[in-house]
Structure formats: C-alpha cells, structure tokens
Scaffold this active site. Structure first.
Site, short mmCIF file in Angstrom:
data_model
loop_
_atom_site.label_atom_id
_atom_site.label_comp_id
_atom_site.label_asym_id
_atom_site.label_seq_id
_atom_site.Cartn_x
_atom_site.Cartn_y
_atom_site.Cartn_z
CB ALA A 149 -36.20 -3.95 -91.83
CB SER A 201 -31.16 -6.50 -97.74
OG SER A 201 -32.46 -6.86 -97.37
CG HIS A 212 -24.70 -5.68 -95.12
ND1 HIS A 212 -24.41 -5.51 -93.79
CD2 HIS A 212 -26.04 -5.79 -95.21
CE1 HIS A 212 -25.54 -5.53 -93.09
NE2 HIS A 212 -26.54 -5.70 -93.94
CD GLN A 229 -38.25 11.08 -77.31
OE1 GLN A 229 -39.39 11.09 -77.80
NE2 GLN A 229 -37.93 11.78 -76.25
CG ASP A 230 -36.79 3.57 -80.09
OD1 ASP A 230 -36.85 4.46 -80.97
OD2 ASP A 230 -36.56 2.39 -80.37
CE LYS A 242 -52.72 0.44 -95.99
NZ LYS A 242 -53.26 1.38 -95.01
CG ASP A 283 -32.31 2.76 -89.78
OD1 ASP A 283 -32.68 2.37 -90.89
OD2 ASP A 283 -31.25 2.41 -89.23
P1 NAI Z 1 -36.77 -1.46 -85.33
O1 NAI Z 1 -38.01 -2.25 -85.62
O2 NAI Z 1 -35.99 -1.78 -84.11
O3 NAI Z 1 -37.15 0.09 -85.30
C1 NAI Z 1 -37.75 0.75 -86.38
C2 NAI Z 1 -37.84 2.24 -86.11
O4 NAI Z 1 -38.87 2.50 -85.15
C3 NAI Z 1 -36.56 2.83 -85.52
O5 NAI Z 1 -36.32 4.09 -86.08
C4 NAI Z 1 -36.89 2.96 -84.04
O6 NAI Z 1 -36.13 3.99 -83.44
C5 NAI Z 1 -38.36 3.31 -84.10
N1 NAI Z 1 -39.08 2.96 -82.87
C6 NAI Z 1 -39.14 1.74 -82.28
N2 NAI Z 1 -39.89 1.80 -81.16
C7 NAI Z 1 -40.31 3.08 -81.04
C8 NAI Z 1 -41.13 3.79 -80.11
N3 NAI Z 1 -41.65 3.18 -79.06
N4 NAI Z 1 -41.37 5.10 -80.30
C9 NAI Z 1 -40.83 5.73 -81.34
N5 NAI Z 1 -40.05 5.13 -82.28
C10 NAI Z 1 -39.80 3.82 -82.12
O7 NAI Z 1 -35.76 -1.52 -86.58
P2 NAI Z 1 -35.63 -2.67 -87.68
O8 NAI Z 1 -36.72 -2.52 -88.67
O9 NAI Z 1 -35.47 -3.99 -87.01
O10 NAI Z 1 -34.26 -2.26 -88.38
C11 NAI Z 1 -33.03 -2.41 -87.66
C12 NAI Z 1 -31.84 -1.95 -88.47
O11 NAI Z 1 -31.56 -2.87 -89.48
C13 NAI Z 1 -31.93 -0.59 -89.14
O12 NAI Z 1 -30.78 0.13 -88.74
C14 NAI Z 1 -31.86 -0.90 -90.62
O13 NAI Z 1 -31.22 0.10 -91.39
C15 NAI Z 1 -31.06 -2.16 -90.59
N6 NAI Z 1 -31.20 -3.00 -91.78
C16 NAI Z 1 -30.19 -2.99 -92.69
C17 NAI Z 1 -30.26 -3.80 -93.81
C18 NAI Z 1 -29.16 -3.77 -94.80
O14 NAI Z 1 -29.17 -4.59 -95.71
N7 NAI Z 1 -28.20 -2.86 -94.72
C19 NAI Z 1 -31.42 -4.68 -94.04
C20 NAI Z 1 -32.45 -4.54 -93.04
C21 NAI Z 1 -32.34 -3.75 -91.94
#
Ligand code: NAI
Length: 349
Positions: free
Chosen positions: A176, A140, A116, A307-308, A224, A174
């Site tokens: 999921a 994953s 991972h 940006q958040d 999608k 970034d």
């Molecule tokens: P999230 O839902 O918190 O955010 C998704 C994206 O939207 C991010 O880039 C965030 O900066 C952006 N965002 C959120 N609110 C915003 C706003 N108000 N304005 C502009 N942009 C905004 O992220 P999620 O989907 O929960 O993923 C979390 C982490 O989990 C990631 O780092 C991902 O790589 C990681 N992950 C890793 C896995 C693995 O197997 N290595 C599997 C699944 C997720």
C-alpha cells in the site's frame, strides 16, 4: 488455529457460493484470499469473507457480470468488469495482458468498473510465473491525508511488482502507499494499544498515538508517497474515466451498489528488451547478492524485497496457515453474514 491451504480455500469458496456468488467466481476469490493469508497478509485474506458475503448478498456485486474486453491498440486493452467480483476481473485481465505482451512485447490493460480485488501480489505472480515482468496498481477508498492535509483524499492505493528469475525464482513486492493498512489501526484498537505517531492523524491533521482518534492515515515517505499514490490513482482511475481521489466509492458506504473501481496491469516481456536468459540470471543474481549484504546490527540477514512473504508462504504450505479462531468459526458456521458492514463509518470508534 492452523488450517491447510486447500481446506481454507474450500471453506471460503463455499461461504461465498452460499452468499450467492457463482461457484467458479467463488473459487477464484478464495484462491486470492488464501494466497494472501498464506503469505501472512491477513488483512486481505479470510477476514474479508464476511464483508464480501454481505456485499454479495445485498447486491453490491454483479453475480453474472458481462465482462467486455476491448483491444484499444496493439498493446493496450480495457476490460469493463460490469461491477463483477474484482478478483476474477483482475485475474482474467492479467491472463489477457500476458498474451498481449507475448505478441507485442508489452501490454497495458486497464480494468474498469470492478469490485475490490484484494492482494495485488496474486496478479503480478501470474506474470512472473509466465516469465514476464508484471506491475499492477489500483484505487481504493479515501483514507489517507495528502501531505500537509487534515482530511483524507486518496486511498491506500497499492502497487505490486513481479519479475522472474532463473527456474522458479521470482521477486514479488506488494505494498500500500500508506504507512500502515487501516487493519493495523483496528488491531491496535482491539488490543487497546497505542500506535507510533508516524502512522496516522486525528481530525485536525495532527499525528496521533491514540488509535481511537485516528481520522486518516499518512502516506509513505511524506510528499514522495503522496505523489506515488496520486500517480496510481491517475493510472488506475483517471486514465480509465473513473471517479478519482475523494470521489472513489467507500468500501462500506452502500453495499447494494457496485464499486466502480479501477486497476491497471502493465506487463513487459523481458525478451523485447534484452536476452530473456540474461534478464532472469541477473534477477537471481540480484536476489542472491542482496541476501549476502552485510546485515546491520539487529538484523540476521538482508532479505530481498518480498522475501519475508515468500518465506511465510513456504512455511504456511508446510505447516498450515494461522487463522484467527473467530474467523474460522464463522467460515465453518451456517451464517452468511451478520449485517455489520453496510454504512459502517470506517473511522468510527
Ligand atoms: P506490508 O507493509 O506488509 O509489506 C510491503 C512489502 O514489503 C511487501 O512486499 C513485503 O513482502 C515487503 N517486506 C516487508 N518486510 C520486509 C523485509 N524485512 N525485507 C524485505 N521485504 C519486506 O504490506 P502492506 O503495505 O500493508 O500491503 C498489504 C496488502 O494489502 C498488499 O497485498 C496490497 O496489495 C493490499 N492492499 C490492497 C488494497 C486494495 O484496495 N485492493 C488496498 C491497500 C492494500
């Protein structure tokens, strides 16, 4: 409790070293985890250390892996990571991909048989800081229903994108491809709170608001997101000759065996397509223009994607990173792990 980046990183590196990881590898894992916590992505930060420590202690990570890097074409390569720790493999593969893209204009580098690798933003940030566009995606463990399905097939398969703007500007997105991370369901369970009916389904595939009835997550944007998570699995799994879909190893099933996961990095040198200065100027203009878009009621400002997290990172670097007390206590203790992850059913109550 708040803790500064360096202290957090040192505590995590020490714990992973105590679990048996090589100090240099532990340092890299800790850096990726601290990066996630600083950006507010706590689901992929310090809370993972105990799980990693248990897996390392039980032999499910190759401690001294033999990384085999094979150039398979002018712009293509594969790193076989020998089930070494995923963060180290993904970081090294991105360094190689950047070098290939410098010479070739583009690079596609697959990583096979890895552990991972945490938050993918870390790796696309490497590319953006080198003046390159970076895309990274990985498989994953199965947790998400296919659109219309009642049982999990794909993982939460994340994808990240990074691009450089002028000077230090960069865009990093970034995410999921499931609506919510599994950690958010666990959080709702711990607080005995209901969840929105758009997040997950029960054992019959019916949307549920009861976090204890969740048996699978839902993909983003219906069919999608379902298509996107399939694409990610094909590019980071099938393309690398690895198990795919429901055959991808579970995070908790057997902590004594390597995970055999896949990840794909794509790196593009903007200079191979246009003027690098024009590209970087345009990225910065886009960031600025997005911030200037008239906000909808209830919003103070439109943020550019990611940006958040950047704002959170800046705040964390200034004022420290908020870490849950129990996790910090564990990191500061002599305990390596509490034997709680092996063969755990992620959907169990
Ligand atoms: P999230 O839902 O918190 O955010 C998704 C994206 O939207 C991010 O880039 C965030 O900066 C952006 N965002 C959120 N609110 C915003 C706003 N108000 N304005 C502009 N942009 C905004 O992220 P999620 O989907 O929960 O993923 C979390 C982490 O989990 C990631 O780092 C991902 O790589 C990681 N992950 C890793 C896995 C693995 O197997 N290595 C599997 C699944 C997720």
């Amino acid at each position: 409790m708040k803790v500064n980046y360096d202290e957090l990183k040192d505590l995590m590196a020490q714990k992973l070293t105590n679990a048996g990881l090589k100090p240099a590898h532990a340092e890299t894992v800790a850096d990726v985890l601290a990066h996630a916590d600083a950006r507010g992505i706590h689901s992929h930060g310090a809370m993972r250390v105990e799980y990693y420590a248990e897996r390392i202690a039980k032999g499910g990570v190759t401690i001294d892996p033999k990384f085999t890097f094979t150039k398979t074409g002018t712009g293509t390569a594969v790193l076989d990571a020998d089930n070494g720790v995923g963060h180290v493999a993904a970081k090294e593969a991105m360094e190689q991909a950047i070098e290939i893209a410098r010479e070739n204009g583009t690079a596609v580098v697959g990583i096979r048989r890895m552990g991972h690798s945490g938050a993918l933003s870390y790796y696309v940030q490497q590319a953006a800081e080198a003046g390159m566009v970076g895309i990274s995606m990985c498989q994953s463990d199965p947790m998400v229903v296919p659109f219309g399905g009642a049982e999990p097939y794909f993982g939460t398969n994340p994808i990240a994108f990074g691009a450089p703007g002028k000077a230090d500007d960069k865009i990093i997105i970034d995410m999921a491809t499931s609506i919510q991370a599994w950690g958010k369901i666990l959080h709702a369970r711990s607080k005995n709170e209901s969840i929105p009916d758009t997040w997950a389904v029960d054992k019959d595939g019916i949307p549920t608001t009861d976090p204890f009835k969740v048996n699978a997550l839902l993909p983003i944007a219906g069919p999608k997101g379902y298509g996107l998570m399939m694409m990610i699995d094909i590019l980071s799994g099938v393309l690398l000759g690895l198990p795919f879909g429901k055959h991808v190893s579970s995070m908790y099933h057997d902590l004594t065996a390597g995970r055999e996961l896949g990840q794909l990095h794509i790196v593009i040198d903007p200079g191979a397509f246009t003027s690098t200065d024009l590209f970087r100027e345009s990225i910065s203009s886009m960031m600025k223009e997005l911030n200037e878009v008239k906000p909808a009621p209830g919003f103070d400002q439109v943020l550019y994607p990611g940006q958040d997290a950047l704002m959170k990172e800046q705040e964390s670097m200034k004022n420290g990173i908020e870490i849950v007390d129990d996790i910090l206590e564990y990191l500061r203790s002599d305990v390596i792990h509490n034997n709680q992850y092996d063969h755990k059913d992620p959907f169990a109550k």
